[in-house]
Design a protein around this motif. Structure first.
Motif, PDB file in Angstrom:
ATOM      1  N   THR A 179      -5.253   5.021  41.764  1.00 42.30           N
ATOM      2  CA  THR A 179      -4.592   3.862  41.145  1.00 42.30           C
ATOM      3  C   THR A 179      -5.395   2.578  41.304  1.00 42.30           C
ATOM      4  O   THR A 179      -5.689   1.906  40.308  1.00 42.30           O
ATOM      5  N   PRO A 180      -5.783   2.192  42.546  1.00 39.07           N
ATOM      6  CA  PRO A 180      -6.604   0.979  42.644  1.00 39.07           C
ATOM      7  C   PRO A 180      -7.968   1.140  41.977  1.00 39.07           C
ATOM      8  O   PRO A 180      -8.559   0.157  41.513  1.00 39.07           O
ATOM      9  N   THR A 181      -8.467   2.374  41.921  1.00 42.11           N
ATOM     10  CA  THR A 181      -9.751   2.607  41.256  1.00 42.11           C
ATOM     11  C   THR A 181      -9.655   2.283  39.776  1.00 42.11           C
ATOM     12  O   THR A 181     -10.503   1.579  39.222  1.00 42.11           O
ATOM     13  N   VAL A 182      -8.617   2.798  39.123  1.00 41.68           N
ATOM     14  CA  VAL A 182      -8.434   2.539  37.696  1.00 41.68           C
ATOM     15  C   VAL A 182      -8.140   1.066  37.451  1.00 41.68           C
ATOM     16  O   VAL A 182      -8.690   0.451  36.525  1.00 41.68           O
ATOM     17  N   LEU A 183      -7.274   0.485  38.299  1.00 40.03           N
ATOM     18  CA  LEU A 183      -6.959  -0.936  38.138  1.00 40.03           C
ATOM     19  C   LEU A 183      -8.196  -1.811  38.320  1.00 40.03           C
ATOM     20  O   LEU A 183      -8.364  -2.832  37.649  1.00 40.03           O
ATOM     21  N   ALA A 184      -9.064  -1.404  39.251  1.00 46.57           N
ATOM     22  CA  ALA A 184     -10.298  -2.160  39.472  1.00 46.57           C
ATOM     23  C   ALA A 184     -11.282  -1.972  38.329  1.00 46.57           C
ATOM     24  O   ALA A 184     -12.011  -2.901  37.958  1.00 46.57           O
ATOM     25  N   MET A 185     -11.312  -0.775  37.764  1.00 44.20           N
ATOM     26  CA  MET A 185     -12.272  -0.479  36.711  1.00 44.20           C
ATOM     27  C   MET A 185     -12.004  -1.252  35.427  1.00 44.20           C
ATOM     28  O   MET A 185     -12.926  -1.519  34.652  1.00 44.20           O
ATOM     29  N   ILE A 186     -10.757  -1.605  35.193  1.00 44.26           N
ATOM     30  CA  ILE A 186     -10.439  -2.335  33.958  1.00 44.26           C
ATOM     31  C   ILE A 186     -11.153  -3.685  33.929  1.00 44.26           C
ATOM     32  O   ILE A 186     -11.905  -3.971  32.995  1.00 44.26           O
ATOM     33  N   PRO A 187     -10.989  -4.532  34.978  1.00 45.54           N
ATOM     34  CA  PRO A 187     -11.759  -5.790  34.961  1.00 45.54           C
ATOM     35  C   PRO A 187     -13.226  -5.602  35.327  1.00 45.54           C
ATOM     36  O   PRO A 187     -14.102  -6.275  34.778  1.00 45.54           O
TER      37      PRO A 187
END
Length: 319
Positions: A179-187
Motif C-alpha cells: 500500500t505505501p509502495t503504490v501510494l509512494a509510486m504515484i507521486p
C-alpha cells in the motif's frame, strides 16, 4: 512518436532491454548505500548507533567487504524486470496519452501528461515485482555475525519467498507493505519522469549548445546534462515520498522479530507508531541524508543509462 510504436514488438523489446540495463547499472552503483539505508531506516539493533559512513565501515569490519552488497543478487533479479517494465510502460503510457491529448492546432505534446504516464508506469512495475523487493529488504536486513532476535530468517532468494509464503499469510505476506509502495509510486514515479522530461526540454530549448549536440537534425542531450537532469529529478521525488518508503521498509521487515511485529498492521499505523516513537527527523525521515547521497546519483545514472541505451538501440530520445 506514433501509435505504430505501441504495436511494434521490436520497439517494446528494445525499451524493455534498455530499461533493465539502466536499472541494474544504477542499483549496483549504489548497492552499499542501499544496504546501510535499510539498516538505518529500521533501526537495526547492530547498526542503530552508527551514521552513514561509520555504518559502512562497521559493515566491512563486522561482516567483510562483500557484505556491503548483501541482497544485491536479489536486487538484480528484481531490478531488471522492475526497471524494464517501468521504462517500457512509461514509453507506452506516454505515447498513448500523447496521442489521445495532443493539441490539435500546434501538434505539441502536453508535458503534464508525462506525470500521469510516470505514475502509472511506477505502479505497474511495483505491482509486478513487489515480492522480490520484499526479499531484497529481508536479505539486506540480515546481519551475518549475529542471529536475528526471535525468528530465524532464510538467507536465499527462493528460501525467503517460500518462507514468507508459507508462514506469513501466503500472497498477503509477499505483498506486505504494498500500500505505501503504490501510494509512494504515484507521486514519485510521476515526479521523476515528469521532472526529467521537463528538464530535458528546458535544457534543449534554452541551452542547446551547452547541453546538447546535433544529430540527424535533432538536438540530443549530452551525458553530463542527462546526469544533472536525472539527479535533480531524483532529489525532488525522494523528498516528497520518503516517509512512505520508511513505512514500506518497516512493514516488509515487521515479521523478522517480535519487537517489530507491531509494524505489520497497516501503513497508517506504521507511520503513526514511527512518528510517536522517533519523531520526524529520527523516524519518518530517518536515513534521509544517505537517501540523497544514494538516490540522486542512482536516478541520474538510471535515466542517463536508459537514454544512452536507447540511442545505441536506435530509439528516439527526443523530448
Amino acid at each position: 512518436m506514433s501509435s505504430s510504436d505501441l504495436k511494434n514488438p521490436v520497439f517494446m523489446a528494445k525499451s524493455f532491454l534498455a530499461g533493465g540495463i539502466a536499472g541494474m547499472t544504477s542499483k549496483t552503483a549504489v548497492a552499499p548505500l542501499d544496504r546501510i539505508k535499510i539498516l538505518l531506516q529500521v533501526h537495526n539493533i547492530h547498526y542503530k548507533e552508527y551514521g552513514v559512513f561509520t555504518g559502512l565501515r562497521a559493515i566491512i569490519r563486522n561482516e567483510k567487504f562483500l557484505s556491503l552488497y548483501k541482497g544485491n543478487g536479489a536486487q538484480m533479479v528484481r531490478i531488471f524486470p522492475y526497471a524494464a517494465v517501468q521504462y517500457m510502460s512509461f514509453e507506452i503510457y506516454k505515447r498513448g496519452l500523447s496521442i489521445l491529448f495532443r493539441e490539435a492546432e500546434s501538434g505539441k505534446v502536453n508535458h503534464s501528461l508525462k506525470f500521469f504516464a510516470g505514475s502509472m508506469a511506477g505502479v505497474t512495475s511495483a505491482m509486478m515485482t513487489y515480492p522480490l523487493d520484499l526479499v531484497r529488504a529481508r536479505l539486506a536486513f540480515h546481519v551475518s555475525h549475529a542471529g536475528v532476535d526471535g525468528i530465524k530468517i532464510p538467507t536465499s532468494i527462493v528460501g525467503t519467498l517460500v518462507y514468507v509464503f508459507q508462514n506469513e499469510g501466503r500472497i498477503v505476506g509477499l505483498y506486505r507493505g504494498i500500500t505505501p509502495t503504490v501510494l509512494a509510486m504515484i507521486p514519485y514515479g510521476g515526479c521523476n519522469f515528469y521532472m526529467f522530461e521537463r528538464l530535458k526540454h528546458l535544457a534543449v530549448e534554452y541551452m542547446p549548445t551547452i547541453c546538447g549536440y546535433e544529430k540527424d537534425g535533432k538536438t540530443i542531450l549530452n551525458i553530463p546534462s542527462k546526469l544533472l537532469c536525472g539527479g535533480i529529478a531524483g532529489a525532488i521525488g525522494q523528498t516528497i515520498v520518503y516517509p512512505l518508503d520508511v513505512a514500506r521498509r518497516r512493514m516488509q521487515l515487521s515479521m523478522t522479530s517480535n519487537e517489530t511485529k507491531k509494524f505489520s498492521e497497516g501503513f497508517l499505523k506504521t507511520l503513526n507508531i514511527t512518528y510517536k516513537d522517533y519523531g520526524v527527523a529520527r523516524g519518518l525521515y530517518r536515513g534521509m541524508s544517505i537517501n540523497y547521497i544514494r538516490a540522486v546519483p542512482m536516478v541520474a545514472v538510471s535515466f542517463s543509462t536508459y537514454e544512452v541505451c536507447k540511442q545505441l538501440l536506435g530509439l528516439e530520445t527526443g523530448i
